[in-house]
Design a protein around this motif. Structure first.
Motif, PDB file in Angstrom:
ATOM      1  N   TYR A  43       7.833  -4.341   9.022  1.00  0.00           N
ATOM      2  CA  TYR A  43       8.851  -3.864   9.960  1.00  0.00           C
ATOM      3  C   TYR A  43      10.006  -4.851  10.085  1.00  0.00           C
ATOM      4  O   TYR A  43      10.747  -4.834  11.052  1.00  0.00           O
ATOM      5  N   GLU A  44      10.123  -5.735   9.135  1.00  0.00           N
ATOM      6  CA  GLU A  44      11.218  -6.710   9.095  1.00  0.00           C
ATOM      7  C   GLU A  44      11.415  -7.401  10.447  1.00  0.00           C
ATOM      8  O   GLU A  44      12.501  -7.389  11.021  1.00  0.00           O
ATOM      9  N   ASN A  45      10.306  -7.980  10.946  1.00  0.00           N
ATOM     10  CA  ASN A  45      10.330  -8.772  12.183  1.00  0.00           C
ATOM     11  C   ASN A  45      10.725  -7.963  13.420  1.00  0.00           C
ATOM     12  O   ASN A  45      11.151  -8.535  14.409  1.00  0.00           O
ATOM     13  N   ASP A  46      10.595  -6.652  13.352  1.00  0.00           N
ATOM     14  CA  ASP A  46      10.919  -5.834  14.515  1.00  0.00           C
ATOM     15  C   ASP A  46       9.626  -5.247  15.056  1.00  0.00           C
ATOM     16  O   ASP A  46       9.283  -4.103  14.773  1.00  0.00           O
ATOM     17  N   ARG A  47       8.879  -6.051  15.841  1.00  0.00           N
ATOM     18  CA  ARG A  47       7.569  -5.584  16.301  1.00  0.00           C
ATOM     19  C   ARG A  47       7.699  -4.405  17.247  1.00  0.00           C
ATOM     20  O   ARG A  47       6.811  -3.565  17.329  1.00  0.00           O
ATOM     21  N   ARG A  48       8.818  -4.343  17.943  1.00  0.00           N
ATOM     22  CA  ARG A  48       8.933  -3.261  18.926  1.00  0.00           C
ATOM     23  C   ARG A  48       8.956  -1.896  18.264  1.00  0.00           C
ATOM     24  O   ARG A  48       8.435  -0.928  18.812  1.00  0.00           O
ATOM     25  N   SER A  49       9.562  -1.800  17.090  1.00  0.00           N
ATOM     26  CA  SER A  49       9.591  -0.481  16.460  1.00  0.00           C
ATOM     27  C   SER A  49       8.205  -0.103  15.959  1.00  0.00           C
ATOM     28  O   SER A  49       7.845   1.072  15.915  1.00  0.00           O
ATOM     29  N   PHE A  50       7.378  -1.097  15.606  1.00  0.00           N
ATOM     30  CA  PHE A  50       5.984  -0.795  15.269  1.00  0.00           C
ATOM     31  C   PHE A  50       5.266  -0.224  16.477  1.00  0.00           C
ATOM     32  O   PHE A  50       4.608   0.816  16.400  1.00  0.00           O
ATOM     33  N   PHE A  51       5.430  -0.895  17.623  1.00  0.00           N
ATOM     34  CA  PHE A  51       4.740  -0.410  18.818  1.00  0.00           C
ATOM     35  C   PHE A  51       5.208   0.977  19.217  1.00  0.00           C
ATOM     36  O   PHE A  51       4.404   1.837  19.584  1.00  0.00           O
ATOM     37  N   LEU A  83       0.845  -1.199   0.000  1.00  0.00           N
ATOM     38  CA  LEU A  83       0.000   0.000   0.000  1.00  0.00           C
ATOM     39  C   LEU A  83       0.879   1.247   0.000  1.00  0.00           C
ATOM     40  O   LEU A  83       1.835   1.336   0.776  1.00  0.00           O
ATOM     41  N   PRO A  84       0.568   2.213  -0.869  1.00  0.00           N
ATOM     42  CA  PRO A  84       1.430   3.397  -0.997  1.00  0.00           C
ATOM     43  C   PRO A  84       1.143   4.431   0.080  1.00  0.00           C
ATOM     44  O   PRO A  84       0.548   5.462  -0.186  1.00  0.00           O
ATOM     45  N   MET A  85       1.523   4.155   1.297  1.00  0.00           N
ATOM     46  CA  MET A  85       1.302   5.097   2.403  1.00  0.00           C
ATOM     47  C   MET A  85       2.276   4.751   3.517  1.00  0.00           C
ATOM     48  O   MET A  85       3.037   3.782   3.388  1.00  0.00           O
ATOM     49  N   ALA A  86       2.266   5.523   4.605  1.00  0.00           N
ATOM     50  CA  ALA A  86       3.174   5.253   5.722  1.00  0.00           C
ATOM     51  C   ALA A  86       2.985   3.822   6.180  1.00  0.00           C
ATOM     52  O   ALA A  86       1.871   3.297   6.172  1.00  0.00           O
ATOM     53  N   ARG A  87       4.072   3.180   6.582  1.00  0.00           N
ATOM     54  CA  ARG A  87       3.967   1.737   6.800  1.00  0.00           C
ATOM     55  C   ARG A  87       3.068   1.375   7.976  1.00  0.00           C
ATOM     56  O   ARG A  87       2.421   0.331   7.952  1.00  0.00           O
ATOM     57  N   ASP A  88       2.986   2.239   9.007  1.00  0.00           N
ATOM     58  CA  ASP A  88       2.093   1.879  10.112  1.00  0.00           C
ATOM     59  C   ASP A  88       0.638   1.866   9.644  1.00  0.00           C
ATOM     60  O   ASP A  88      -0.153   1.042  10.077  1.00  0.00           O
ATOM     61  N   GLN A  89       0.311   2.792   8.709  1.00  0.00           N
ATOM     62  CA  GLN A  89      -1.051   2.802   8.170  1.00  0.00           C
ATOM     63  C   GLN A  89      -1.307   1.587   7.298  1.00  0.00           C
ATOM     64  O   GLN A  89      -2.379   0.985   7.354  1.00  0.00           O
ATOM     65  N   ALA A  90      -0.305   1.262   6.450  1.00  0.00           N
ATOM     66  CA  ALA A  90      -0.466   0.096   5.581  1.00  0.00           C
ATOM     67  C   ALA A  90      -0.683  -1.152   6.427  1.00  0.00           C
ATOM     68  O   ALA A  90      -1.510  -2.006   6.094  1.00  0.00           O
ATOM     69  N   VAL A  91       0.031  -1.244   7.548  1.00  0.00           N
ATOM     70  CA  VAL A  91      -0.098  -2.408   8.422  1.00  0.00           C
ATOM     71  C   VAL A  91      -1.508  -2.499   8.982  1.00  0.00           C
ATOM     72  O   VAL A  91      -2.167  -3.549   8.921  1.00  0.00           O
TER      73      VAL A  91
END
Lengths: 88, 542
Positions: B224-232, A32-40
């Motif tokens: 996040y290339e298996n780095d869940r902490r940086s997502f959080f 998805l062409p957007m910030a990765r946290d949003q795509a997630v």
């Protein structure tokens, strides 16, 4: 439905449905062409709907074979999309 | 397979519904109570009822914290509001205890009138039901959560397939045929399902979203290339950790800072946090309650002002409306906030409670329908087989049995000695013992007699709660104190309403003569029977 058909469809719904949902979450997260946290998060929200949709498909398809085909085909597509979207 | 689409959906709906129906009934009923979990906890701690916010409460709270923990890393004061009567004081000790309780810190309750520390009776309160509704009790937390998620996914499937099954769903909604046995249960099941359909979808889907990192973490791993902490840390950042304590120093009087914040936001300050109290780098954070906006961030969304502790200088202002929230997260926040009714005022909370009741009624009527339909399909000279009896007995335990157990839990709260050792565990034991007894009873008497007995017992216990309250507390229905905090009186009133509903059900069940004689007739029962005997909620064995 025959016991064999029910077993096959149940497996398609549970394993196939969850696998399809996981693939969609992964594919959307990286394409998805957007910030990765949003795509997630969008990927997850779509995946959970897809999971239940796949289960319904598995029990409504005309045969167990069709049920599997209808889950595996989009699964392969989503898998390809995921590989294509992976950062090089 | 030459079945139509709708027929296969009906099949799916029936069997997914039964498979996890009992668990869903328990999740729905305990989850509905969780809308009022703070109010339930308040009711279960009568020692703190006589406490109201006073102008001097904040100063007394600061004095109490100064006496208890002058060198703490941080202080946190929650002032009394509509959902709590006492002031809640928490602090992080200077040296965290080494037994693994690192983040919880210490906590006491303070009487807002007198400033004295109150030690209410030990109870898990409404939190017991709240936690039960997503991680059950006594089994491994991870597996319990996975099981609840699985049941939730079944529910989502049952909802969607249920909608498909009922093509004429809105017409069905206006069809109610009371007193017609299986048809009435079907109509009630449809009506409660359709009435609150958006709610049912929201509550199941958001329930899954709340556990997304448990059940669907693969997208996070992929991006996040298996780095869940940086997502959080990117998404759920809780702000930086507090600075190391500076050297001892005086703090300014808090009164003017509170006044300034309340003028600024036009609302009373609800929460006071002080990091590094009594140090020259102390920071005072004052929060008011935010306006209800369901798409806000979940945590830390309150309008806030931060002051330097030793000078009183304003160093930061935070207004959540200015936070940009991206569309994807707005949708996520919407679903999860609505699930937890984080934004709700009391009226909205009641509305959601009623939706929860409708949801519980939907699952309950679905389970009753399952048995009722199979009982009516029996010929008159046929006995229900063992499986049908077992389903009926399990239905009883999951519906009336749970209501009995909840009432017993509340009664135990009032009747167990206040100083009993491990008191909060004893309350929970009473809950499970009563539930177990109802299960054994249900399996031994999976018939109308069993239902009548359990409904009667449940009505009696729910009625007993406000009555026992009169003799054991000073905040029962006949005291002004109970009405001063609406939550306390409301609790007793809900008990009376549940007792009355139970009494009504009992009256309906008793009114029909037991059909023992009618069953001897050999002719098969017509399918569309209007036989009054068919009104019992479930199968019977003479």
């Amino acid at each position: 439905m025959s016991p064999l058909s029910i077993t096959s469809r149940t497996l398609a719904a549970a394993l196939g449905g969850y696998g399809l949902a996981s693939l969609s979450a992964m594919a959307l997260a990286v394409t998805l062409p957007m910030a990765r946290d949003q795509a997630v998060i969008i990927g997850i929200m779509v995946a959970l709907l897809l999971c239940s949709g796949a289960a319904i498909w598995a029990f409504s398809a005309r045969s167990a074979w069709r049920a599997w085909a209808g889950i595996l085909a989009p699964g392969v597509l989503l898998g390809g999309l995921y590989l294509w979207g992976l950062p090089a | 397979m030459n079945k139509s689409f709708r027929q296969s959906m009906a099949w799916l709906h029936t069997w997914t519904g039964l498979l996890l129906g009992w668990l869903l009934v328990a999740i729905f009923i305990t989850g509905t109570s969780a809308y009022f979990r703070e109010e339930i906890t308040l009711w279960m701690q009568p020692e703190v009822h006589d406490s109201t916010l006073q102008p001097g409460t904040i100063d007394m709270a600061l004095a109490a914290l100064n006496a208890k923990a002058p060198d703490a890393r941080s202080w946190d004061i929650s002032l009394p509001g509509p959902r709590q009567t006492a002031a809640e004081l928490r602090w992080q000790p200077a040296k965290p205890p080494e037994d693994g309780r690192r983040h919880r810190g210490e906590q006491i309750l303070m009487d807002a009138d007198s400033g004295e520390v109150v030690a209410p009776r030990a109870t898990r309160g409404g939190n017991f039901f709240y936690r039960f509704h997503f991680e059950l009790y006594g089994i491994d937390r991870l597996w319990a959560r996975l099981l609840v998620c699985l049941a939730t996914m079944f529910m989502l499937i049952a909802i969607i397939s249920g909608v498909i099954t009922h093509k004429k769903i809105f017409k069905d909604f206006f069809t109610f045929r009371p007193g017609k046995g299986q048809r009435s249960w079907l109509d009630a099941h449809n009506a409660t399902a359709v009435l609150a359909l958006p709610y049912h979808f929201m509550i199941t889907y958001s329930g899954l979203l709340l556990f997304m990192t448990l059940i669907m973490p693969w997208g996070i791993d992929a991006a996040y290339e298996n780095d869940r902490r940086s997502f959080f840390s990117e998404v759920f950042s809780r702000g930086e950790d507090a600075a190391q304590p500076g050297s001892p120093g005086e703090m300014v009087a808090i009164g003017p800072l509170i006044e300034q914040t309340e003028t600024r936001f036009g609302k009373p300050v609800e929460r006071i946090q002080i990091t590094n109290p009594n140090r020259d780098n102390a920071q005072i954070t004052l929060r008011v309650n935010r306006d209800p906006a369901v798409t806000d961030r979940q945590r830390g969304g309150d309008p806030t002002q931060v002051f330097q502790g030793n000078t009183g200088e304003l160093i930061d202002t935070h207004i959540p409306a200015n936070d940009p929230v991206s569309p994807g997260w707005r949708i996520y926040n919407f679903f999860t906030s609505v699930h937890m009714t984080r934004f709700a005022d009391p009226l909205t909370r009641w509305l959601f409670f009623l939706f929860g009741v409708a949801g519980s009624a939907m699952t309950v009527t679905g389970m009753l329908l399952w048995v009722s339909k199979r009982t009516q399909q029996l010929r008159r000279d046929q006995q229900p087989d063992r499986a049908l009896k077992m389903v009926n007995g399990l239905n009883m335990a999951s519906i009336t049995g749970l209501m009995l157990a909840i009432a017993a839990y509340f009664l135990a709260n009032r009747l167990l000695p206040v100083t009993l050792a491990a008191r909060e565990d004893r309350e929970i034991q009473v809950f499970f013992i009563v539930w177990l007894v109802s299960l054994v009873h249900g399996l031994l008497r999976p018939n109308r007699h069993g239902w009548i007995e359990q409904v009667a017992a449940a009505s009696l216990l729910w009625f007993a709660i406000p009555v026992v309250n009169i003799f054991t507390t000073a905040s029962h229905l006949f005291t002004p104190l109970a009405w001063q905090h609406a939550a306390i009186a409301s609790f007793d009133l809900v008990c009376l309403i549940l007792a009355a509903l139970g009494g009504h059900t009992l009256w309906r069940l008793q009114r029909k003569p037991l059909p023992a004689k009618a069953r001897r007739a050999p002719a098969p029962r017509p399918f569309n029977t209007t036989n009054p005997a068919s009104e019992q909620p479930a199968g019977e064995s003479p």
